[in-house]
Design a protein around this motif. Structure first.
Motif, PDB file in Angstrom:
ATOM      1  N   GLY A 126     -30.211 -18.615  16.449  1.00  9.72           N
ATOM      2  CA  GLY A 126     -28.899 -18.128  16.875  1.00  9.72           C
ATOM      3  C   GLY A 126     -27.755 -18.827  16.163  1.00  9.72           C
ATOM      4  O   GLY A 126     -26.600 -18.402  16.261  1.00  9.72           O
ATOM      5  N   LEU A 127     -28.046 -19.905  15.488  1.00  7.47           N
ATOM      6  CA  LEU A 127     -26.995 -20.663  14.794  1.00  7.47           C
ATOM      7  C   LEU A 127     -26.965 -20.349  13.304  1.00  7.47           C
ATOM      8  O   LEU A 127     -26.123 -20.852  12.573  1.00  7.47           O
ATOM      9  CB  LEU A 127     -27.242 -22.176  14.978  1.00  7.47           C
ATOM     10  N   LEU A 128     -27.924 -19.535  12.890  1.00 13.77           N
ATOM     11  CA  LEU A 128     -28.076 -19.260  11.456  1.00 13.77           C
ATOM     12  C   LEU A 128     -27.468 -17.906  11.092  1.00 13.77           C
ATOM     13  O   LEU A 128     -27.772 -16.897  11.734  1.00 13.77           O
ATOM     14  CB  LEU A 128     -29.570 -19.259  11.111  1.00 13.77           C
ATOM     15  N   GLU A 129     -26.592 -17.928  10.115  1.00  8.01           N
ATOM     16  CA  GLU A 129     -26.016 -16.682   9.613  1.00  8.01           C
ATOM     17  C   GLU A 129     -26.153 -16.660   8.104  1.00  8.01           C
ATOM     18  O   GLU A 129     -26.233 -17.727   7.479  1.00  8.01           O
ATOM     19  CB  GLU A 129     -24.516 -16.624   9.924  1.00  8.01           C
ATOM     20  N   ASP A 130     -26.149 -15.498   7.546  1.00  6.11           N
ATOM     21  CA  ASP A 130     -26.092 -15.386   6.092  1.00  6.11           C
ATOM     22  C   ASP A 130     -24.657 -15.087   5.695  1.00  6.11           C
ATOM     23  O   ASP A 130     -24.023 -14.213   6.292  1.00  6.11           O
ATOM     24  CB  ASP A 130     -26.994 -14.239   5.612  1.00  6.11           C
ATOM     25  N   TRP A 131     -24.188 -15.814   4.742  1.00  7.14           N
ATOM     26  CA  TRP A 131     -22.858 -15.497   4.211  1.00  7.14           C
ATOM     27  C   TRP A 131     -22.986 -14.305   3.286  1.00  7.14           C
ATOM     28  O   TRP A 131     -23.908 -14.240   2.462  1.00  7.14           O
ATOM     29  CB  TRP A 131     -22.297 -16.697   3.440  1.00  7.14           C
TER      30      TRP A 131
END
Ligand SMILES: Cc1cc2nc3c(=O)[nH]c(=O)nc-3n(C[C@H](O)[C@H](O)[C@H](O)COP(=O)(O)O)c2cc1C
Length: 191
Positions: free
Chosen positions: A184-189
């Protein structure tokens, strides 16, 4: 240590509250091994922007007496319970390592990075303590940021207390607490 032991240890790290830490503390040889682990931190420019101040035995109680006085000075209407808590803060764990950041003027390494390195030292100490079968907790509270305490402990103007690492033998097994969900803390830029 095999990879799987290492990963297992990373996955099981947890703090033991200082109130639940008792004798024995690590002996001198074990402590030095713990410190050897703790100094292997990422350190931009090899500045070694940290040092350790050991609090043990009677020195802990003497510091507690000072903290009680300082607590009353800072907050004259502090309740007796608050002052007593401050007096006892360093009396639970048998060993406390004060991790002190030594901030240096450096054109390539801003203060933030030096503080981060000192923070890594604190975390590495927690891991090393657990690895050797001890418990530890990283505490700060007002005493980490108080000028009077800093002077009392002999810090110079460019030094900061980054943490008090309380270390001892756990009196109980600490239950696991909820941890953040990394997914839940991981996003892709995305550009
Ligand atoms: C810089 C820093 C300062 C902290 N200071 C305190 C503190 O003063 N009092 C406290 O109860 N917890 C403090 N904590 C939290 C504890 O170290 C610890 O993370 C907490 O007991 C939860 O345990 P865990 O490490 O197993 O998640 C601090 C943590 C950090 C990183």
């Amino acid at each position: 240590m095999s990879d799987s032991c290492f990963l297992q240890a990373l996955g099981q790290r947890r703090s033991v509250p200082s109130l639940q830490l008792g004798e024995p503390a690590p002996d001198e040889a074990t402590l030095l091994r713990m410190l050897s682990a703790a100094v292997r931190v990422p350190d931009h420019g090899k500045l070694v922007p940290f040092r350790f101040l050991r609090l043990q035995g009677e020195a802990r109680h003497a510091l507690g007496e000072y903290l009680a006085r300082r607590s009353r000075e800072r907050t004259p209407d502090a309740s007796p319970a608050v002052v007593e808590k401050d007096r006892q803060r360093f009396s639970h764990a048998p060993l406390i390592l004060t991790v002190i950041a030594r901030l240096q003027d450096n054109p390539k390494v801003p203060e933030q990075e030096q503080l981060l390195t000192a923070g890594c030292v604190c975390f590495a100490l927690l891991q090393a303590a657990q690895g050797f079968g001890f418990g530890a907790q990283w505490l700060t509270a007002w005493m980490a940021y108080d000028d009077g305490v800093a002077r009392h402990l002999g810090l110079t103007g460019n030094e900061r207390i980054v943490g008090f690492i309380h270390i001892g033998t756990p009196k109980l097994q600490v239950p696991e607490r909820e941890r953040p969900d990394p997914a839940g803390l991981l996003e892709d830029w995305r550009p």
